[in-house]
Design a protein around this motif. Structure first.
Motif, PDB file in Angstrom:
ATOM      1  N   TYR A  27       0.816  -1.221   0.000  1.00 45.92           N
ATOM      2  CA  TYR A  27       0.000   0.000   0.000  1.00 45.92           C
ATOM      3  C   TYR A  27       0.850   1.271   0.000  1.00 45.92           C
ATOM      4  O   TYR A  27       0.327   2.374   0.120  1.00 45.92           O
ATOM      5  CB  TYR A  27      -0.938   0.030   1.221  1.00 45.92           C
ATOM      6  N   VAL A  62       3.103   0.838   8.154  1.00 46.24           N
ATOM      7  CA  VAL A  62       2.533   1.506   9.329  1.00 46.24           C
ATOM      8  C   VAL A  62       3.077   0.878  10.619  1.00 46.24           C
ATOM      9  O   VAL A  62       3.758  -0.140  10.586  1.00 46.24           O
ATOM     10  CB  VAL A  62       0.983   1.499   9.290  1.00 46.24           C
ATOM     11  N   CYS A  87      -2.909   3.186  12.185  1.00 45.53           N
ATOM     12  CA  CYS A  87      -3.882   2.360  11.448  1.00 45.53           C
ATOM     13  C   CYS A  87      -5.213   2.501  12.176  1.00 45.53           C
ATOM     14  O   CYS A  87      -5.288   2.245  13.380  1.00 45.53           O
ATOM     15  CB  CYS A  87      -3.406   0.912  11.446  1.00 45.53           C
ATOM     16  N   SER A  88      -6.245   2.911  11.445  1.00 43.33           N
ATOM     17  CA  SER A  88      -7.547   3.118  12.098  1.00 43.33           C
ATOM     18  C   SER A  88      -8.083   1.812  12.674  1.00 43.33           C
ATOM     19  O   SER A  88      -8.757   1.803  13.703  1.00 43.33           O
ATOM     20  CB  SER A  88      -8.557   3.716  11.107  1.00 43.33           C
ATOM     21  N   LEU A  89      -7.746   0.708  12.023  1.00 40.35           N
ATOM     22  CA  LEU A  89      -8.222  -0.592  12.496  1.00 40.35           C
ATOM     23  C   LEU A  89      -7.514  -0.986  13.798  1.00 40.35           C
ATOM     24  O   LEU A  89      -8.166  -1.342  14.784  1.00 40.35           O
ATOM     25  CB  LEU A  89      -7.982  -1.635  11.400  1.00 40.35           C
ATOM     26  N   ASN A 115      -3.105  -6.740  12.141  1.00 37.02           N
ATOM     27  CA  ASN A 115      -3.342  -5.285  12.235  1.00 37.02           C
ATOM     28  C   ASN A 115      -3.773  -4.897  13.650  1.00 37.02           C
ATOM     29  O   ASN A 115      -4.888  -4.426  13.890  1.00 37.02           O
ATOM     30  CB  ASN A 115      -4.437  -4.857  11.249  1.00 37.02           C
ATOM     31  N   CYS A 173     -11.536  -0.952   8.997  1.00 36.17           N
ATOM     32  CA  CYS A 173     -10.487  -0.168   8.344  1.00 36.17           C
ATOM     33  C   CYS A 173     -11.154   0.963   7.566  1.00 36.17           C
ATOM     34  O   CYS A 173     -12.110   0.717   6.832  1.00 36.17           O
ATOM     35  CB  CYS A 173      -9.703  -1.074   7.398  1.00 36.17           C
ATOM     36  N   HIS A 174     -10.640   2.183   7.701  1.00 38.92           N
ATOM     37  CA  HIS A 174     -11.289   3.336   7.072  1.00 38.92           C
ATOM     38  C   HIS A 174     -11.209   3.291   5.542  1.00 38.92           C
ATOM     39  O   HIS A 174     -11.948   3.993   4.876  1.00 38.92           O
ATOM     40  CB  HIS A 174     -10.699   4.654   7.602  1.00 38.92           C
ATOM     41  N   VAL A 175     -10.327   2.466   4.993  1.00 37.86           N
ATOM     42  CA  VAL A 175     -10.249   2.350   3.521  1.00 37.86           C
ATOM     43  C   VAL A 175     -11.253   1.307   3.030  1.00 37.86           C
ATOM     44  O   VAL A 175     -12.119   1.600   2.195  1.00 37.86           O
ATOM     45  CB  VAL A 175      -8.813   1.943   3.077  1.00 37.86           C
ATOM     46  N   GLU A 201     -11.557  -7.441   4.042  1.00 36.89           N
ATOM     47  CA  GLU A 201     -11.874  -6.378   5.013  1.00 36.89           C
ATOM     48  C   GLU A 201     -13.030  -5.502   4.523  1.00 36.89           C
ATOM     49  O   GLU A 201     -13.498  -4.623   5.246  1.00 36.89           O
ATOM     50  CB  GLU A 201     -10.655  -5.477   5.257  1.00 36.89           C
ATOM     51  N   CYS A 267      -4.851   4.722   1.760  1.00 38.42           N
ATOM     52  CA  CYS A 267      -4.733   4.776   3.222  1.00 38.42           C
ATOM     53  C   CYS A 267      -3.900   5.999   3.611  1.00 38.42           C
ATOM     54  O   CYS A 267      -2.718   6.090   3.268  1.00 38.42           O
ATOM     55  CB  CYS A 267      -4.079   3.496   3.732  1.00 38.42           C
ATOM     56  N   PHE A 269      -2.674   6.801   6.363  1.00 39.72           N
ATOM     57  CA  PHE A 269      -1.534   6.472   7.236  1.00 39.72           C
ATOM     58  C   PHE A 269      -0.351   5.956   6.408  1.00 39.72           C
ATOM     59  O   PHE A 269       0.781   6.375   6.600  1.00 39.72           O
ATOM     60  CB  PHE A 269      -1.941   5.416   8.267  1.00 39.72           C
ATOM     61  N   MET A 270      -0.644   5.048   5.483  1.00 35.92           N
ATOM     62  CA  MET A 270       0.415   4.495   4.628  1.00 35.92           C
ATOM     63  C   MET A 270       1.099   5.601   3.835  1.00 35.92           C
ATOM     64  O   MET A 270       2.310   5.579   3.638  1.00 35.92           O
ATOM     65  CB  MET A 270      -0.191   3.487   3.637  1.00 35.92           C
TER      66      MET A 270
END
Ligand code: SF4
Length: 315
Positions: A27, A62, A87-89, A115, A173-175, A201, A267, A269-270
């Motif tokens: 990612y 991440v 990571c939102s997750l 994760n 996960c927000h994505v 996911e 993502c 964060f990535m």
């Protein structure tokens, strides 16, 4: 140093001088994937972190991934170019809340997705990735009751596939949560020959229209071996870089998110990791991942358990 090629050259020099390797997740942006020594999904990166001769691992990914590398190679220096790459997750599952969840569901084996933070791994019996989640759950005795955390969509997918008695932590996960079924169907109408390929996911309605469901590396393998020419890709868009490298003549359409203005198929964060941050991180050897020795010991056991099963099954 003025140009981009100067930075890339300098990274190569620093890697050699310091006996460092760069591990990059699928990612990451294409330019980062191209300078990495190894590119992969969480399972492959964990396997690589556990078996290399480098003194320094720079993790282009991440925080939970860099922590996993540190747990598997505690004697090495593990660097993460931006400590805000979370990571939102993983963040949806805090140790104090997870402890209460485990207490509320006694007698269950805790299967945690990779994760998660190192602390959550230390509270788990076995770890899984999206590449091996079904096989890890199936490796447990059939009557074993299970807690699955933290992704509710992956947990639901595993529950449906295995029929096991599983209670699932309510994280997302927000994505992967953001893909729009309606927009995917509309895109499919424009490209009727397109195959819809989906990460587990994603929410169930999106999984239900999939031609193929699999981990990021499975989706990549699928596009390599499948005869189709067009794919609607419902996972983080970074993987399309490897898909294009493998089959440049095929068309890869990122699955549209619910909010067409948000760029949510990437993502955030990535994407905090950049070539410039990688250079400064290698040069200064920081930010570095530090973990409590006891956490490393406790979290290492369920990760090693996963890796043994994965090795046995040839995953
Ligand atoms: S894509 Fe989702 S699960 Fe993966 S790091 Fe980003 S927020 Fe976490």
């Amino acid at each position: 140093m003025n140009s981009r090629s100067d930075i890339l050259n300098e990274i190569e020099i620093l890697k050699k001088k310091k006996n460092a390797i760069i591990l990059a997740h699928f990612y990451q942006t294409g330019d980062i994937q191209d300078i990495a020594d190894f590119v992969g999904d969480s399972l492959a990166l964990s396997q690589k972190a556990a078996s290399n001769d480098a003194d320094i691992i720079l993790f282009a990914g991440v925080k939970f991934m860099a922590e996993t590398a540190k747990i598997l190679a505690p004697e090495k220096k593990v660097l993460l170019p931006d400590m805000n790459a979370g990571c939102s997750l993983a963040d949806s599952c805090k140790p104090e809340d997870f402890e209460k969840f485990i207490d509320a569901n006694p007698g269950r084996t805790v299967v945690s997705y990779v994760n998660t933070s190192a602390e959550i791994k230390a509270m788990s019996d076995i770890i899984c990735t999206s590449s091996n989640a079904i096989q890890i759950v199936e490796s447990l005795p059939p009557d074993e009751k299970i807690i699955f955390a933290p992704d509710r969509n992956l947990g639901n997918y595993v529950l449906n596939k295995t029929g096991r008695d599983i209670v699932i932590w309510n994280g997302t996960c927000h994505v992967h949560e953001e893909f729009s079924l309606e927009a995917i169907i509309k895109l499919k109408a424009e490209y009727p020959d397109a195959k819809i390929i989906v990460h587990p996911e994603c929410e169930m309605p999106v999984r239900m229209v999939a031609d193929f469901i699999g981990s990021t590396s499975s989706l990549l393998s699928y596009t390599k071996s499948d005869a189709s020419n067009v794919y609607i890709v419902a996972t983080e868009a970074g993987i399309i870089h490897q898909m294009k490298k493998a089959n440049p003549d095929k068309i890869y359409l990122p699955a549209p998110p619910k909010d067409s203005t948000c760029g949510c198929s990437e993502c955030s964060f990535m994407k905090l990791i950049t070539i410039e941050k990688i250079y400064f991180c290698l040069k200064n050897e920081k930010p570095e991942i530090y973990l409590d020795k006891e956490v490393i010991l406790k979290a290492g056991k369920p990760i090693m358990r996963m890796m043994k099963i994965s090795k046995k099954l040839g995953l």
